[in-house]
Scaffold this active site. Structure first.
Site, PDB file in Angstrom:
ATOM      1  N   ASP A  32      -2.595 -18.039   1.191  1.00  0.00           N
ATOM      2  CA  ASP A  32      -3.788 -19.080   0.925  1.00  0.00           C
ATOM      3  C   ASP A  32      -4.505 -20.098   1.598  1.00  0.00           C
ATOM      4  O   ASP A  32      -5.395 -19.980   1.623  1.00  0.00           O
ATOM      5  CB  ASP A  32      -3.496 -20.093  -0.525  1.00  0.00           C
ATOM      6  CG  ASP A  32      -1.594 -20.834  -0.801  1.00  0.00           C
ATOM      7  OD1 ASP A  32      -0.695 -20.106   0.753  1.00  0.00           O
ATOM      8  OD2 ASP A  32      -1.085 -21.368  -1.483  1.00  0.00           O
ATOM      9  N   ASP A  49     -11.958  -8.888   5.099  1.00  0.00           N
ATOM     10  CA  ASP A  49     -13.336  -9.334   4.496  1.00  0.00           C
ATOM     11  C   ASP A  49     -14.033 -10.969   4.797  1.00  0.00           C
ATOM     12  O   ASP A  49     -14.699 -10.728   5.034  1.00  0.00           O
ATOM     13  CB  ASP A  49     -13.361  -8.445   3.330  1.00  0.00           C
ATOM     14  CG  ASP A  49     -13.185  -7.064   2.917  1.00  0.00           C
ATOM     15  OD1 ASP A  49     -13.262  -6.299   3.785  1.00  0.00           O
ATOM     16  OD2 ASP A  49     -13.730  -6.786   1.627  1.00  0.00           O
ATOM     17  N   LYS A  51       3.494 -14.714   2.602  1.00  0.00           N
ATOM     18  CA  LYS A  51       3.643 -16.127   1.985  1.00  0.00           C
ATOM     19  C   LYS A  51       5.204 -16.643   1.390  1.00  0.00           C
ATOM     20  O   LYS A  51       5.921 -15.704   0.556  1.00  0.00           O
ATOM     21  CB  LYS A  51       2.921 -15.691   0.569  1.00  0.00           C
ATOM     22  CG  LYS A  51       2.864 -16.058  -0.633  1.00  0.00           C
ATOM     23  CD  LYS A  51       2.004 -17.276  -1.169  1.00  0.00           C
ATOM     24  CE  LYS A  51       2.029 -18.263  -1.695  1.00  0.00           C
ATOM     25  NZ  LYS A  51       1.167 -19.271  -2.371  1.00  0.00           N
ATOM     26  N   TYR A  66       0.649  -1.166   0.280  1.00  0.00           N
ATOM     27  CA  TYR A  66      -0.152  -0.368   0.135  1.00  0.00           C
ATOM     28  C   TYR A  66       0.830   1.390   0.043  1.00  0.00           C
ATOM     29  O   TYR A  66       0.485   2.127  -0.375  1.00  0.00           O
ATOM     30  CB  TYR A  66      -1.119   0.203   1.212  1.00  0.00           C
ATOM     31  CG  TYR A  66      -2.347  -0.486   0.734  1.00  0.00           C
ATOM     32  CD1 TYR A  66      -2.206  -2.247   0.365  1.00  0.00           C
ATOM     33  CD2 TYR A  66      -3.540  -0.407   1.321  1.00  0.00           C
ATOM     34  CE1 TYR A  66      -3.125  -2.950   1.057  1.00  0.00           C
ATOM     35  CE2 TYR A  66      -5.050  -1.002   1.114  1.00  0.00           C
ATOM     36  CZ  TYR A  66      -4.863  -1.944   1.091  1.00  0.00           C
ATOM     37  OH  TYR A  66      -5.369  -2.867   0.616  1.00  0.00           O
ATOM     38  N   ASP A 114      -6.371  -6.364   5.035  1.00  0.00           N
ATOM     39  CA  ASP A 114      -7.072  -6.378   3.174  1.00  0.00           C
ATOM     40  C   ASP A 114      -7.985  -7.278   3.154  1.00  0.00           C
ATOM     41  O   ASP A 114      -9.462  -7.117   3.398  1.00  0.00           O
ATOM     42  CB  ASP A 114      -6.532  -5.432   2.808  1.00  0.00           C
ATOM     43  CG  ASP A 114      -8.030  -4.279   1.178  1.00  0.00           C
ATOM     44  OD1 ASP A 114      -9.175  -4.921   2.275  1.00  0.00           O
ATOM     45  OD2 ASP A 114      -7.900  -5.341   0.767  1.00  0.00           O
TER      46      ASP A 114
HETATM   47  C1  IPM Z   1      -9.885  -1.793   4.117  1.00  0.00           C
HETATM   48  C2  IPM Z   1     -10.718  -0.773   2.505  1.00  0.00           C
HETATM   49  C3  IPM Z   1      -9.347   0.174   2.544  1.00  0.00           C
HETATM   50  C4  IPM Z   1      -8.422  -0.808   2.157  1.00  0.00           C
HETATM   51  C5  IPM Z   1      -9.976   1.130   1.319  1.00  0.00           C
HETATM   52  C6  IPM Z   1     -11.149   1.707   0.675  1.00  0.00           C
HETATM   53  C7  IPM Z   1      -8.365   2.108   0.603  1.00  0.00           C
HETATM   54  O1  IPM Z   1     -10.753  -1.777   1.491  1.00  0.00           O
HETATM   55  O2  IPM Z   1     -10.381  -0.349   5.165  1.00  0.00           O
HETATM   56  O3  IPM Z   1      -9.857  -2.657   4.374  1.00  0.00           O
HETATM   57  O4  IPM Z   1      -7.790  -1.193   0.605  1.00  0.00           O
HETATM   58  O5  IPM Z   1      -7.619  -0.370   3.403  1.00  0.00           O
HETATM   59 MG    MG Z   2     -10.590  -3.702   3.311  1.00  0.00          MG
END
Ligand code: IPM
Ligand code: MG
Length: 358
Positions: free
Chosen positions: A224, A252, A192, A142, A248
């Site tokens: 993975d 999710d 990884k 990032y 990230d």
């Molecule tokens: C998160 C989001 C952000 C990230 C985006 C919106 C920049 O997906 O906070 O997980 O990738 O960190």
């Molecule tokens: Mg995210």
């Protein structure tokens, strides 16, 4: 006690969910005798519209002058075609980098009352699922060097770089081990290392830090495999520590195990007590302004703020208990609704939680 809070409502459903969180915070203040002074600031798409940039100087300055930051959500289709450094998301990266928010804590908890909401229907949710993803937030791909150049015969070339230093890995690893000590004392480090040199350094440093925590169990998984294990048997995890991008993605994934992204808070912490608190979901422009959004993730983010930045654990418990109680009494927003429960809107849910603070 007095606390200074910077508040960034942001875009889409941001303002309505933040309003409920502030309602709850005010109630905490009056029940427990604290004063939270609030400064509202612009960031994201609304800042682009108002002043032409996603993260205005003033916002950054005021955040730095506060004890903590509460953020709703930023972004929306309206700004999706802007170039990379002008997009609303740039505000988030700017805040993380400039405020030194290196540790992102994302708890994924399956609430007793919401077990039916688990989206993976074959999963055994009789086990207690309570995972804390500790994501490194100011390094890795990032923040590494990126760019484009023209090649002679292969067209354009674009690159992003995954970079980690010993110091960056060490401090996030310590954070993970410290947190694990207050939970089930188990850390899973995800990398990884079979491919990436940065992951090999990651693994070495995590191993070294682990020596200071003989009471905490450590294991390593390739990313993975970790993605697979999260679906196969999420109850095996306690604390997961990983890089910015893997975190990230895995956070999710972890959120979907709980079935309701509208329930999950997050804390992004700097050295010391400073932190930024936000729900992990986005700005949901499709339901903005309709009193449909679930404010619980933002309200639970306030609980994390009370606990981590203000050292008010009794108050944090009170907020979390109020949320559990509201769920037990059957109140649900649309995203977590099931037959026989009581459907309420964003504002009503805020009122209910505030009313249950004691
Ligand atoms: C998160 C989001 C952000 C990230 C985006 C919106 C920049 O997906 O906070 O997980 O990738 O960190
Ligand atoms: Mg995210």
């Amino acid at each position: 006690m007095d606390f200074k809070l910077a508040v960034i409502p942001g875009d889409g459903i941001g303002p309505e969910i933040v309003a409920q969180a502030l309602k709850v915070l005010e109630r905490v203040g009056s029940v427990f005798g604290h004063n939270f002074s609030i400064k509202e600031l612009l960031a994201g798409g609304c800042a682009i519209d108002a002043v032409g940039e996603p993260l205005p100087e003033e916002t950054l300055r005021e955040c730095k002058n506060s004890d903590a930051v509460l953020l709703g959500a930023v972004g929306g289709v309206k700004w999706d075609n802007l170039p990379g450094d002008k997009r609303p998301e740039k505000a988030l990266l700017g805040l993380r980098g400039e405020l030194g928010l290196y540790a992102n804590l994302r708890p994924a908890v399956v609430y007793e009352e919401l077990k039916d909401a688990c989206l993976i229907k074959t999963m055994d949710t009789s086990d207690n699922i309570d995972i804390m993803v500790v994501r490194e937030l100011t390094g890795g791909i990032y923040f590494g060097e990126r760019g484009r150049k023209m090649t002679e015969d292969m067209g354009e070339l674009a690159f992003d770089t995954e970079v980690y230093t010993t110091l960056e890995i060490e401090r996030i690893a310590r954070m993970a081990f410290d947190i694990a000590r207050k939970r089930k004392s188990k850390v899973t480090s995800v990398d990884k290392a079979n491919i990436l040199e940065s992951s090999r350094l990651w693994r070495e440093v995590v191993e070294k830090v682990a020596k200071d925590y003989p009471d905490v169990e450590l294991n390593h998984l390739y990313v993975d495999n970790a993605a697979m294990q999260l679906i196969r048997d999420p109850s095996q995890f306690d604390v997961i520590v990983t890089t910015n991008m893997f975190g990230d993605i895995l956070s999710d994934e972890a959120s979907m195990i709980t079935g309701s992204i509208g329930m999950l808070p997050s804390a992004s912490l700097a050295e010391g007590n400073f932190g930024l608190y936000e729900p992990i979901h986005g700005s949901a422009p499709d339901i903005a302004g309709q009193d449909k959004a679930n404010p619980l993730a933002t309200i639970l983010s306030v609980a994390m703020m009370l606990r981590y930045s203000f050292n008010l654990s009794k108050e944090a418990d009170a907020v979390e208990k109020a949320v559990e109680k509201a769920l037990k009494e059957g109140y649900r927003t649309g995203d977590i609704m099931s037959p026989g429960k009581i459907l309420v809107g964003t504002e009503k849910m805020g009122d209910i939680i505030a009313g249950l603070i004691e």
